[in-house]
Design a protein around this motif. Structure first.
Motif, mmCIF file in Angstrom:
data_model
loop_
_atom_site.group_PDB
_atom_site.id
_atom_site.type_symbol
_atom_site.label_atom_id
_atom_site.label_comp_id
_atom_site.label_asym_id
_atom_site.label_seq_id
_atom_site.Cartn_x
_atom_site.Cartn_y
_atom_site.Cartn_z
ATOM 1 N N ASN A 63 -36.382 -39.777 19.562
ATOM 2 C CA ASN A 63 -37.685 -39.860 18.897
ATOM 3 C C ASN A 63 -37.507 -40.488 17.530
ATOM 4 N N SER A 106 -34.710 -49.321 24.218
ATOM 5 C CA SER A 106 -35.683 -48.978 25.247
ATOM 6 C C SER A 106 -37.060 -49.500 24.845
ATOM 7 N N GLU A 107 -37.991 -49.523 25.789
ATOM 8 C CA GLU A 107 -39.319 -50.085 25.534
ATOM 9 C C GLU A 107 -40.103 -49.269 24.519
ATOM 10 N N ASP A 108 -39.879 -47.954 24.466
ATOM 11 C CA ASP A 108 -40.669 -47.125 23.565
ATOM 12 C C ASP A 108 -39.975 -46.857 22.234
ATOM 13 N N TRP A 109 -38.886 -47.591 21.935
ATOM 14 C CA TRP A 109 -38.206 -47.392 20.654
ATOM 15 C C TRP A 109 -39.070 -47.873 19.499
ATOM 16 N N GLN A 110 -39.049 -47.145 18.386
ATOM 17 C CA GLN A 110 -39.770 -47.514 17.174
ATOM 18 C C GLN A 110 -38.877 -47.259 15.963
ATOM 19 N N LYS A 147 -36.987 -56.240 20.840
ATOM 20 C CA LYS A 147 -36.713 -55.203 21.834
ATOM 21 C C LYS A 147 -36.372 -55.800 23.197
#
Length: 287
Positions: free
Chosen positions: A139, A153-157, A186
């Motif tokens: 997270n 990963s695609e949801d990395w922020q 990404k």
């Protein structure tokens, strides 16, 4: 706790004391890095990036620092410390730690390759589940200062606390970048699932990617301003005339007005204030 020997001559050595306090601090930081894990443990392609992050300086400042340290004979060209083993006792040496680190990396690489071979023989769904369990993306809010390495990963922020600091350290404070640049970054690293980095390393790599994009925009006449928003990275590009082009345009516009005034017999005192009004109010320019 790791420690190293810092000799008293550090306070009197001319090579050291003729440097600025900032340079002296960076030299001590190199000692600490060598003591903790060994500078050799940094991969050669990322060594300077890792050292710059540890010192909290930009890559430009790091290049200046390296030139000074090389000239004074403190380091070798690959950033390893010269005469480090001579100055530390065998019991203090990081050689054993470096060797153990390398053996650990080889073992992890072999295990990862074995897992990939096994998963390639399983159904597609099972293979996907296995990969997700092996490299769960952290997270963004919980990964601050985390030492856990993971694949992109695609949801990395980027982390909302550490990423602005990384932007500032690289001279990009207050800059805004479009969503395409972020997605491109990404997408590139998602295609390299074997590349595992910490949250801080991923954020630093993103900053360098954005910095290169900003330089390309500037070279093509586009500018960026504002702040980067993790939730929505919005476009902020616009074309503009260069300063010389604006001056030439202003001169051409003025010449056109003067030519029109001479052709129509317009009073000079009505010519947009380019010259002073005539005394009798009736003096006219002659074409």
């Amino acid at each position: 706790m790791d420690w190293f020997r810092l000799y008293g001559e550090f306070a009197t050595d001319p090579k050291v004391q003729m440097m600025s306090e900032a340079m002296q601090r960076r030299l001590v930081m190199l000692f600490c890095l060598e003591c903790s894990n060994g500078i050799e443990t940094f991969h050669v392609t990322e060594r300077e990036t890792s050292i710059a992050f540890a010192m909290r300086v930009t890559e430009e400042i790091l290049a200046e620092t390296k030139a000074v340290f090389l000239a004074k004979g403190f380091i070798n060209d690959d950033w390893t410390l010269a005469n480090w083993e001579k100055r530390q006792y065998v019991s203090d040496s990081s050689t054993a730690r470096v060797k153990a680190h390398r053996e650990k990396k080889k073992k992890e690489a072999a295990e990862r390759e074995t897992r990939m071979k096994r998963s390639s023989n399983a159904p597609e769904q099972n293979r996907t589940d296995t990969e997700q369990k092996e490299t769960p993306p952290p997270n963004a809010h919980d990964a601050f200062d985390s030492r856990t390495k993971f694949a992109m990963s695609e949801d990395w922020q980027p982390n909302e606390k550490s990423f602005p600091a990384a932007m500032t350290l690289n001279g990009l404070a207050g800059q805004v970048f479009d969503q395409d640049q972020f997605l491109e970054f990404k997408s590139f690293w998602i295609a390299s699932p074997d590349d595992h980095r910490t949250q801080a390393k991923w954020e630093h790599a993103l900053v360098q990617h954005l910095k290169r994009g900003m330089r390309n925009d500037q070279a093509s006449g586009r500018t960026t301003d504002g702040r980067l928003n993790n939730a929505s990275i919005r476009p902020a590009r616009q074309g503009s005339l260069s300063a010389p082009d604006r001056v030439r345009a202003a001169i051409a516009e003025r010449d056109a007005r003067e030519a029109a005034a001479r052709a129509d017999g317009q009073a000079v005192d009505q010519n947009d204030g380019d010259v002073r009004p005539s005394l009798d109010g009736e003096f006219r320019s002659i074409g």
